[in-house]
Design a protein around this motif. Sequence first.
Motif, mmCIF file in Angstrom:
data_model
loop_
_atom_site.group_PDB
_atom_site.id
_atom_site.type_symbol
_atom_site.label_atom_id
_atom_site.label_comp_id
_atom_site.label_asym_id
_atom_site.label_seq_id
_atom_site.Cartn_x
_atom_site.Cartn_y
_atom_site.Cartn_z
ATOM 1 N N GLU A 43 0.831 -1.208 0.000
ATOM 2 C CA GLU A 43 0.000 0.000 0.000
ATOM 3 C C GLU A 43 0.867 1.261 0.000
ATOM 4 O O GLU A 43 0.550 2.240 -0.683
ATOM 5 C CB GLU A 43 -0.931 0.000 1.208
ATOM 6 N N LYS A 44 1.948 1.225 0.748
ATOM 7 C CA LYS A 44 2.848 2.379 0.791
ATOM 8 C C LYS A 44 3.501 2.606 -0.572
ATOM 9 O O LYS A 44 3.618 3.749 -1.023
ATOM 10 C CB LYS A 44 3.913 2.170 1.872
ATOM 11 N N GLY A 82 2.527 5.947 -6.904
ATOM 12 C CA GLY A 82 1.393 5.930 -7.833
ATOM 13 C C GLY A 82 1.336 4.676 -8.686
ATOM 14 O O GLY A 82 1.007 4.738 -9.868
ATOM 15 N N ALA A 111 2.218 1.820 -3.462
ATOM 16 C CA ALA A 111 1.165 2.365 -4.326
ATOM 17 C C ALA A 111 0.984 3.853 -4.076
ATOM 18 O O ALA A 111 0.907 4.647 -5.029
ATOM 19 C CB ALA A 111 -0.145 1.624 -4.083
ATOM 20 N N ASN A 112 0.935 4.240 -2.822
ATOM 21 C CA ASN A 112 0.698 5.641 -2.471
ATOM 22 C C ASN A 112 1.893 6.539 -2.786
ATOM 23 O O ASN A 112 1.715 7.644 -3.306
ATOM 24 C CB ASN A 112 0.328 5.761 -0.998
#
Length: 126
Positions: free
Chosen positions: A33-34, A40, A36-37
């Motif tokens: 998740e990190k 991007g 992805a954030n």
Amino acid sequence: MNVARFPVNEHDKYHAHVYFDQDTVTFATMLCEKAANLFGLAVGRVHHRNIGPHPKWSCQIAFTSDDFDILIPWLERERNGLTIFVHGITGDNLKDHTEMAYWLGKTEELNLAIFKTDSSLEVVGS
């Protein structure tokens, strides 16, 4: 047994498969998740079973050569002992998971039988 090769930026597109188990699923989920954030990137589902050729539970991160030089060192720093399988995407799944196979951490044996037309079983890594 193949020698672990550190990822090199020589392809247009890549997948990174973060491997984990029941004890590390929470950390692995947060890592994906990190990524992805921060970058991007497209991140797949967190699989709580073996999928495809992967010998452990995993989550896939899709990225390009433009992301490579920032993402790979970041994953290496942040993986906290997790194994991450990285491969180029050429359209030839067998080649992608053998000749284009790179590792952060220890290697794992992949089940390559799904990429073959016959019933022979081949493994890469150890």
